[in-house]
Design an enzyme around this catalytic site. Sequence first.
Site, mmCIF file in Angstrom:
data_model
loop_
_atom_site.group_PDB
_atom_site.id
_atom_site.type_symbol
_atom_site.label_atom_id
_atom_site.label_comp_id
_atom_site.label_asym_id
_atom_site.label_seq_id
_atom_site.Cartn_x
_atom_site.Cartn_y
_atom_site.Cartn_z
ATOM 1 N N ASP A 6 0.796 -1.229 0.000
ATOM 2 C CA ASP A 6 0.000 0.000 0.000
ATOM 3 C C ASP A 6 0.831 1.282 0.000
ATOM 4 O O ASP A 6 0.385 2.322 0.473
ATOM 5 C CB ASP A 6 -0.924 0.018 1.225
ATOM 6 C CG ASP A 6 -0.169 -0.260 2.532
ATOM 7 O OD1 ASP A 6 1.058 -0.017 2.573
ATOM 8 O OD2 ASP A 6 -0.810 -0.694 3.506
ATOM 9 N N GLU A 57 -0.632 -8.996 -1.197
ATOM 10 C CA GLU A 57 -1.226 -8.460 0.031
ATOM 11 C C GLU A 57 -2.409 -7.551 -0.315
ATOM 12 O O GLU A 57 -2.552 -6.433 0.158
ATOM 13 C CB GLU A 57 -0.199 -7.707 0.886
ATOM 14 C CG GLU A 57 -0.662 -7.496 2.329
ATOM 15 C CD GLU A 57 0.337 -6.702 3.164
ATOM 16 O OE1 GLU A 57 0.846 -7.267 4.134
ATOM 17 O OE2 GLU A 57 0.591 -5.515 2.857
ATOM 18 N N GLU A 89 -1.847 5.209 2.888
ATOM 19 C CA GLU A 89 -1.861 3.788 2.537
ATOM 20 C C GLU A 89 -3.234 3.263 2.137
ATOM 21 O O GLU A 89 -3.364 2.457 1.206
ATOM 22 C CB GLU A 89 -1.296 2.958 3.696
ATOM 23 C CG GLU A 89 0.184 3.105 3.914
ATOM 24 C CD GLU A 89 0.568 4.293 4.775
ATOM 25 O OE1 GLU A 89 1.768 4.459 5.067
ATOM 26 O OE2 GLU A 89 -0.339 5.071 5.174
ATOM 27 N N HIS A 141 5.737 5.780 13.614
ATOM 28 C CA HIS A 141 6.158 6.602 12.480
ATOM 29 C C HIS A 141 4.992 7.083 11.614
ATOM 30 O O HIS A 141 5.174 7.914 10.752
ATOM 31 C CB HIS A 141 7.110 5.802 11.576
ATOM 32 C CG HIS A 141 6.419 4.712 10.812
ATOM 33 N ND1 HIS A 141 6.074 3.504 11.385
ATOM 34 C CD2 HIS A 141 5.992 4.663 9.525
ATOM 35 C CE1 HIS A 141 5.482 2.754 10.483
ATOM 36 N NE2 HIS A 141 5.407 3.421 9.345
ATOM 37 N N ARG A 159 2.055 8.811 9.635
ATOM 38 C CA ARG A 159 1.740 10.218 9.413
ATOM 39 C C ARG A 159 0.573 10.690 10.257
ATOM 40 O O ARG A 159 0.555 11.826 10.744
ATOM 41 C CB ARG A 159 1.421 10.463 7.928
ATOM 42 C CG ARG A 159 2.639 10.460 7.022
ATOM 43 C CD ARG A 159 2.242 10.610 5.567
ATOM 44 N NE ARG A 159 3.421 10.573 4.709
ATOM 45 C CZ ARG A 159 4.051 11.643 4.256
ATOM 46 N NH1 ARG A 159 3.610 12.853 4.577
ATOM 47 N NH2 ARG A 159 5.107 11.536 3.475
ATOM 48 N N HIS A 169 12.712 6.147 13.982
ATOM 49 C CA HIS A 169 12.559 6.316 12.536
ATOM 50 C C HIS A 169 13.401 7.487 12.072
ATOM 51 O O HIS A 169 13.606 8.467 12.798
ATOM 52 C CB HIS A 169 11.085 6.553 12.209
ATOM 53 C CG HIS A 169 10.730 6.365 10.772
ATOM 54 N ND1 HIS A 169 10.905 7.352 9.833
ATOM 55 C CD2 HIS A 169 10.220 5.301 10.101
ATOM 56 C CE1 HIS A 169 10.502 6.918 8.653
ATOM 57 N NE2 HIS A 169 10.080 5.681 8.787
#
Length: 383
Positions: A96, A118, A132, A209, A211, A242
């Site tokens: 994604d 996936e 995503e 991490h 967004r 990260h």
Amino acid sequence: MKNVMVIYGTRPEAVKVAPLIRALRESDVLTPIVVSTGQHREMLDQVNRWFGIEPDHDLDVFKAGQSLTELSARILTDLPAVLQRYAPDAVVVQGDTTTVAMAAIACFYEQVPVVHLEAGLRSGDITSPFPEEANRRLAGQVTALHLAPTSAARDNLLRENFDPAAVVVTGNTVIDALQWTADQPVRFQDERIAASAASGRPMILLTTHRRENWGEPMLHIGAAVRRLAERFPDHVVVFPAHKNPTVREAIIPLIGDLPNVIVCEPLDYPEFVHAQRLSRIVLTDSGGVQEEAPSFGRPVLVLRDNTERPEAVTAGTVKLIGTDADRIVAEVSQLIEDPATYERMSQAVNPYGDGHASHRCVAAIAALLGVGERVAEFEVSAG
């Protein structure tokens, strides 16, 4: 032989396509062409080295600080020439990411069949996780073969009226990669983690991490972890930070000075697999970790309000807790202080795969291209 191009660009994608590339290399009827966009650079290269993958072509689109629009434009602009040069019979994209959405669209424009590895994951909210959820939905619209990791993912696709004949339940290749890696000897390069592992002190593994957690939510996560580290000084918190400065600037100032917190550089993939195995509790907003940690019987508390991977939530090894600091402290404290609660969550139930997903994927791709037949689909063992 049919040529199957595998396009990927991030570390999680690399982990999940690695077993598929290996299985394609072993096939009598398919051969892989490996293309990296380089969406992630350093972390991606680490995974390639670990699995012995050398891309046939690297777009090298990584540029520090670039926007999603800039990244998308570079991939969509540069990829057609690669497709024309290699003329693959089909292209596999995984998951994604921005690489997935743009590669799928580029293949559609070049009239190359898209295989979505996936496929079918859905959170139900187009804005979360961002971007995503939109990426995987966009890719699905131009996909010829949907390789769904679970029956729930298949059902999502069927509800969206995709052709049932184009959907195959394979299990998730991440479990193939995980099982192989867990069997390999690994030494932690960070001596603090190595010493902590040797000491036997209980470890809490933290990763964040996403967004949607940038800003206030991430500050809440950091504040909660500080309270937990102070409340349970016998526990060690390991935070592989990260690379994104937004993440580091929010979390590190809140926890970096505590004696039982180890803030380190991102662990390479094999180290991270072994860190999950050694941990007692996992705090994360990562999708991949939700799939991996249950293999080791580790309770996973997800720092999100929704998930596109509900199977382990249903199984009881994963729990959505959001980013409220009080909630995070309460949930972790209960796992530490209540053995019965910990025991219920730590049952090693993994609904995501059995280590043979890549072989089912290869069979399904061969059938799509008319050079093979599908094999039995993945089912979760009742045991």
